[in-house]
Design an enzyme around this catalytic site. Structure first.
Site, mmCIF file in Angstrom:
data_model
loop_
_atom_site.group_PDB
_atom_site.id
_atom_site.type_symbol
_atom_site.label_atom_id
_atom_site.label_comp_id
_atom_site.label_asym_id
_atom_site.label_seq_id
_atom_site.Cartn_x
_atom_site.Cartn_y
_atom_site.Cartn_z
ATOM 1 N N ASP A 25 0.844 -1.196 0.000
ATOM 2 C CA ASP A 25 0.000 0.000 0.000
ATOM 3 C C ASP A 25 0.879 1.246 0.000
ATOM 4 O OD1 ASP A 25 0.757 -0.670 2.718
ATOM 5 O OD2 ASP A 25 -0.638 0.867 3.418
ATOM 6 N N GLU B 162 0.040 -0.914 6.063
ATOM 7 C CA GLU B 162 1.130 -0.414 6.903
ATOM 8 C C GLU B 162 1.046 1.085 7.111
ATOM 9 O OE1 GLU B 162 5.018 1.245 8.029
ATOM 10 O OE2 GLU B 162 3.893 1.619 6.184
#
Length: 385
Positions: free
Chosen positions: A93, A153
């Site tokens: 991500d 994250e």
């Protein structure tokens, strides 16, 4: 005498750098914002297809449901007769919203390669692939490599955390391919506590009936200095009130106000202190009500009993490359904090050399990719001995 195949890995990657950069371009072209499960789920099969194309089918494959976030992909490729498993931990991500590529595609200007997510941290995924690929092609003995890709994250790793922690428990070591610090590895990171303060007041007309109201905005303004005062520079604790919002109009006594607080800690004991202080906050106006939502997001990452050994292995690989590998402390956090919090061996900052993560000047230095890939390969190779 060299202790690793790091120099040979560097030379191999340098010779095939165009292929490496094509791989990186493929990943950067996949827009993967943390809050968009649809885009993350669309990208993950393409990322996996790339991994399989380069490394073959993994020995083990598990895809964990990420809930409202993207899924976690957990893949293991067998080593070459060496017992044990090394985890390479990365996230796919990014902080960049959909559409960013339209006006900021991947571009190269000499040694600088810029684009959304190129440094943080898609180059880290590519370096892991080429580290393993090079070790194989060179016939270097190495343990199993377990690549764990998380999808949240950048927003706290609530979905990814249990899976990365489970992987780390079984590993010889966990290597984090987050961006390096100009080539230095990261052995110390701050922990994070998030707090959201919400004040509920009483609305009234600011001109006709001001005393009938109890302003949530005014009350929050009184509370913010108490929050900021929790900072302790000697203990390396910092506090940032990042956003404040409230009220509905200039002429309305505000019925609601909120602020978002980011607290960074290095000393584990500071977490309990700041949380207790936040929970003890009270409005001065009894007509107002305060809600405090606290997220103990990440523990601090401090050097542990394993750190010297891992740092020594990194420096040995660096010596084979003719470079000195330094270590640094940084204020940002990563998934490495969770591994360190369990007292497990972890080394962070093994990704690209560059600058500007989360900023429009985010970039990776092309010249640093062979070095960092070789450093990672040298670590994996030694961990199997």
């Amino acid at each position: 005498m060299p202790t690793t195949h790091a120099a040979a890995v560097r030379d191999l990657v340098t010779a095939r750098l165009d292929e490496v950069l094509d791989d990186l371009a493929l990943l950067v072209a996949l827009e993967t914002p943390s809050h968009r499960r649809d885009l993350l789920q669309a990208a993950l099969p393409r990322i996996e297809a790339y991994l399989v194309q380069r490394l073959g089918e993994p020995e083990r494959r598990v895809q964990h449901d990420g809930g409202e976030h993207g899924d976690v992909l957990d893949l293991v490729w067998a080593g070459s007769g060496i017992e044990g498993e090394v985890v390479s931990l990365a996230h796919y991500d990014t902080v960049w919203p959909e559409g960013t590529l339209a006006d900021w595609p991947l571009r190269r200007d000499g040694d600088v390669l810029t684009g959304p997510g190129v440094l943080d941290m898609k180059v880290g995924i590519v370096q892991t692939v080429w580290a393993l690929l090079a070790l194989r092609e060179l016939g270097a003995p190495h343990p199993d490599l377990r690549l764990v890709l998380t999808a949240d994250e950048e927003i706290g790793s609530r979905a990814g955390r249990p899976h990365l922690e489970a992987a780390a428990r079984d590993a010889l070591a966990t290597l984090i391919t987050e961006p390096s610090a100009e080539g230095a590895v990261k052995t110390r990171r701050k922990g994070m506590v998030f707090a959201d303060l919400t004040v509920h007041g009483v609305e009234s007309h600011a001109g006709l009936d001001p005393d009938a109201g109890a302003s949530a905005v005014h009350e929050l303004a009184r509370l913010v200095p108490a929050v900021v005062a929790l900072a302790d520079r000697e203990r390396q604790t910092t506090v940032n009130v990042g956003t404040i919002s409230g009220g509905t109009g200039r002429n309305v006594v505000a019925g609601r106000a909120t602020c978002a607080v980011d607290i960074r800690i290095q000393d584990p004991a500071e977490e309990d202190r700041v949380v207790a202080a936040l929970e003890a906050l009270r409005p001065t106006d009894e007509r107002c009500r305060l809600e405090v939502a606290i997220d103990r997001n990440r523990p601090p990452m401090n050097p542990g009993e394993h750190t010297d050994r891992l740092l020594g292995l990194a420096r040995a690989a660096g010596a084979d490359l003719g470079v000195e590998v330094d270590d640094v402390a940084v204020g940002g956090a990563s998934d490495g904090n969770f591994v360190a919090g369990l007292g497990l061996p972890v080394l962070d900052g093994l990704g690209g050399i560059g600058a500007g993560p989360h900023a429009r000047h985010e970039h990776v230095l092309v010249s640093g990719i062979p070095r960092q890939t070789a450093l990672l390969a040298g670590l994996v190779e030694q961990l199997g001995r």
